[in-house]
Design a protein around this motif. Structure first.
Motif, mmCIF file in Angstrom:
data_model
loop_
_atom_site.group_PDB
_atom_site.id
_atom_site.type_symbol
_atom_site.label_atom_id
_atom_site.label_comp_id
_atom_site.label_asym_id
_atom_site.label_seq_id
_atom_site.Cartn_x
_atom_site.Cartn_y
_atom_site.Cartn_z
ATOM 1 N N ALA A 187 9.920 6.289 -3.148
ATOM 2 C CA ALA A 187 9.567 5.120 -2.327
ATOM 3 C C ALA A 187 10.751 4.722 -1.442
ATOM 4 O O ALA A 187 11.897 5.032 -1.763
ATOM 5 C CB ALA A 187 9.193 3.959 -3.233
ATOM 6 N N SER A 188 10.460 4.038 -0.314
ATOM 7 C CA SER A 188 11.545 3.559 0.559
ATOM 8 C C SER A 188 11.784 2.081 0.284
ATOM 9 O O SER A 188 10.853 1.279 0.347
ATOM 10 C CB SER A 188 11.174 3.740 2.019
ATOM 11 N N THR B 194 6.459 -5.231 4.238
ATOM 12 C CA THR B 194 6.509 -4.484 5.504
ATOM 13 C C THR B 194 5.685 -5.218 6.564
ATOM 14 O O THR B 194 6.106 -5.396 7.705
ATOM 15 C CB THR B 194 5.916 -3.065 5.305
ATOM 16 N N GLY C 256 3.815 6.918 1.331
ATOM 17 C CA GLY C 256 4.090 6.542 2.720
ATOM 18 C C GLY C 256 3.334 5.306 3.178
ATOM 19 O O GLY C 256 3.520 4.838 4.306
ATOM 20 N N SER C 257 2.480 4.738 2.321
ATOM 21 C CA SER C 257 1.734 3.568 2.779
ATOM 22 C C SER C 257 2.632 2.323 2.735
ATOM 23 O O SER C 257 3.583 2.251 1.960
ATOM 24 C CB SER C 257 0.466 3.380 1.945
ATOM 25 N N THR C 258 2.261 1.363 3.586
ATOM 26 C CA THR C 258 3.101 0.175 3.754
ATOM 27 C C THR C 258 2.771 -0.863 2.691
ATOM 28 O O THR C 258 1.765 -0.767 2.011
ATOM 29 C CB THR C 258 2.840 -0.445 5.129
ATOM 30 N N LEU D 284 8.035 1.152 1.807
ATOM 31 C CA LEU D 284 6.977 2.172 1.815
ATOM 32 C C LEU D 284 6.760 2.691 0.393
ATOM 33 O O LEU D 284 7.729 2.923 -0.332
ATOM 34 C CB LEU D 284 7.362 3.363 2.700
ATOM 35 N N LYS D 285 5.508 2.883 0.051
ATOM 36 C CA LYS D 285 5.205 3.488 -1.252
ATOM 37 C C LYS D 285 5.517 4.974 -1.187
ATOM 38 O O LYS D 285 5.784 5.527 -0.117
ATOM 39 C CB LYS D 285 3.716 3.312 -1.558
ATOM 40 N N VAL E 219 9.797 -0.069 10.592
ATOM 41 C CA VAL E 219 10.275 0.875 9.576
ATOM 42 C C VAL E 219 11.327 1.773 10.203
ATOM 43 O O VAL E 219 12.388 2.041 9.612
ATOM 44 C CB VAL E 219 9.091 1.709 9.008
#
Ligand code: ARG
Length: 578
Positions: free
Chosen positions: A297-298, A323, A317-319, A313-314, A282
């Motif tokens: 989100a990323s 990812t 911040g979770s993958t 990433l949500k 990341v």
């Protein structure tokens, strides 16, 4: 046939050079131009001479006639020019002696192309989601994946089979919640995965509610489950212990199915293994300026490549799934230094793979072009589609059990005194399912009809396994025979069989090039057909003289070698007696 084609191509090039000594033509090019004519009257191989018109600046008819003049190669019985085609008839005795000698010398390696020397392939396949049912939707990834592994291994690649277990994620929060609420240790220990799946279905029903059954949705339960998963991520000992136990129980169940198929994995590193390997990737994405924030989100924008964005990433911040796949690919490259990484999944995941393959490329990893996605179509049973969400699924285990039971019934009628009947019924039952499945081009959707798969007369697993057993019984009855005597080929069926057996290697190459095990199932049917025509039309043990009998036994032995080797490529057991 590869070496025969090469020999013929060299002779053709030599003829061409005699006439036009500055022609730019090599044997490899000509060999690739040779075709198998659809009709035996047109020979065993043919060169469509229009393909040479441009290079030789001459008409196809003229070229064919010129090449045919004085053409002579030991393996060729007759060659003639017909309407711009150069048709080649091969010599039966030559073919027979070649295949017999090679199959004898190379044995289990007969037909193996030399493609993978010094190269490594990693194959990601089967990869079920833990505690969810292992259903017929997984048949594809499991048997296509394993066949591709066997094909590559046969061709000399070093192979690493990876079962990328879906062993991490919110489903474990749900399962832990459900277990604490409704489960108990003894029951899970006794009933294994079935008890887990029940808990999982029950908690899902409770969370989202079930109108039909009058169960209202329970969002508080969803929060609870999320909290349990969060605790897992923080390393909570109790939750981690439960999670490990659930994974173990599920694996034990999968192993039973893998054992029936003769499948072993080299690695079971699942999704959980990559949790601590994602942050570095990341960060790399961020450093390269590839990450964009979209509604919190990323993402990696892929519009330029005609695809929706890849989610990294949500908002919290979770993958996500991509990812983890990116981190896993980097780890595998570093660990195995693969020349090819193959992923076998349903076609439903094609976009996912196209997206993250692109992201890996954009990250600057120069091995991005070594990632290969091998998709396959859907399976329905007797016309009914699978419904995973409602728990209405057909388990692979049950599908195999039904097939085995039916085969046992057929065998009781056909051959009631067969020794080791149970084991053989298992091999044939499982083989029937596998063969039927792999008979289709992998991308096509399949409707599974058990009766068709089990028929002993159709183009089925039982039919080809029966044919293999027939080669064994002929050889057993034939006993020792003189292997050094000269051969004597007297019938077209013998020539046809030899010719078919010689085509094994090029079919293996084709199956590897196209990632298509069905090339092998089709080839096995060709061999079984050629052998059975030979068996029915040429008396083997009662042949008119010793020389002919030896030839026929030797051909039978070569057929046994080829069938056996080919079975090994598609999870089919060699059954000596049926
Ligand atoms: N566990 C996934 C599923 O059942 C398949 C994983 C495929 N492999 C991968 N590297 N994404 O859908």
């Amino acid at each position: 046939m590869i070496s025969i084609k090469k020999m013929i191509a060299e002779a053709i090039v030599a003829r061409v050079l005699e006439i036009k000594n500055d022609a730019e033509l090599d044997a490899l090019t000509v060999s690739a131009m040779l075709e198998y004519p659809p009709d035996a009257k047109m020979g065993d191989l043919a060169l469509p001479c229009f393909k040479l018109s441009k290079i030789l600046r001459s008409s196809p008819v003229k070229i064919a006639e010129t090449v045919a003049e004085g053409f002579s190669v030991p393996c060729v019985a007759k060659a003639e020019a017909v309407n711009g085609y150069f048709n080649i008839f091969l010599d039966g005795e030559y073919l027979a002696s070649k295949v017999i000698a090679e199959a004898r010398e190379k044995g289990a390696k007969y037909g193996a192309p030399d493609l993978g020397e010094g190269k490594t392939v990693v194959l990601d396949y089967s990869s079920p989601n833990v505690a969810k049912p292992f259903h017929i939707g997984h048949l594809g990834t499991t048997v296509i994946g394993h066949s591709l592994k066997m094909l590559h291994e046969f061709a000399g690649y070093k192979c690493v089979g990876i079962n990328y277990l879906g062993d991490w994620g919110t489903q474990f929060g749900k399962l832990i919640t459900a277990y604490r609420k409704w489960g108990n240790k003894e029951e899970v220990e006794q009933r294994g995965i079935d008890a887990l799946v029940e808990l999982y279905v029950r908690v899902n029903n409770a969370i989202s509610g079930n109108e039909e059954q009058g169960i209202p949705a329970d969002p508080a339960l969803a929060d609870e489950a999320r909290a349990e998963f969060h605790k897992m991520e923080e390393g909570d000992e109790e939750n981690i212990a439960l999670w490990k136990w659930f994974v173990e129980i599920s694996l034990a169940e999968y192993q039973k199915t893998y054992a029936q198929l003769g499948i072993e994995f080299d690695s079971y590193k699942g999704e959980s293994f990559y949790t601590d390997k994602m942050p570095a990737e990341v960060q790399k994405l961020r450093d390269k300026g590839l990450l964009k924030i979209d509604d919190g989100a990323s993402i990696v924008d892929l519009e330029e490549y005609g695809m929706p964005p890849c989610l990294i990433l949500k908002r919290d911040g979770s993958t996500l799934y991509p990812t983890r796949d990116i981190a896993a690919a980097v780890y595998r490259k570093n660990t195995y230094n693969f020349d090819k990484a193959i992923y076998v999944t349903s076609a439903g995941q094609s976009l996912h793979f196209a997206q993250w393959f692109k992201v890996v490329e954009l990250m600057g990893y120069d091995w991005a072009d070594k990632l290969v996605h091998v998709p396959y179509g859907t399976v329905s049973i007797n016309g009914a589609k699978l419904a995973t969400r409602t728990g209405n699924v057909i388990l692979l285990r049950d599908l195999f059990a039904t097939a085995i039971e039916k085969v046992a019934g057929i065998m009781d009628e056909k051959n009631p005194n067969l020794a080791n009947k149970e084991k053989i019924a298992e091999q044939i039952g499982v083989g029937a399912v596998v063969f039927y499945y792999l008979s289709n081009n992998r991308i096509r959707d399949i409707n599974f009809v058990m009766e068709d798969a089990l028929s002993f007369d159709g183009n089925t697993g039982p039919y080809v396994q029966y044919t293999y057993a027939r080669t064994c019984s002929v050889l057993e009855k034939g006993g020792e025979y003189d292997r050094s005597a000269a051969l004597c080929v007297t019938t077209p069926e013998e020539t046809e069989l030899a010719k078919t057996l010689l085509r094994f290697e090029e079919n293996v190459v084709d199956a590897i090039d196209t990632y298509e095990p069905s090339v092998i199932t089709r080839y096995i049917l060709d061999v079984a057909g050629a052998f059975n025509r030979f068996y029915h039309n040429c008396s083997i043990l009662g042949a008119e003289n010793e020389q002919i009998k030896n030839t026929r036994l030797a051909l039978t032995e070569a057929a046994k070698t080829v069938l056996g080797n080919a079975f090994g490529l598609i999870c089919l057991t060699k059954t000596e007696k049926v």
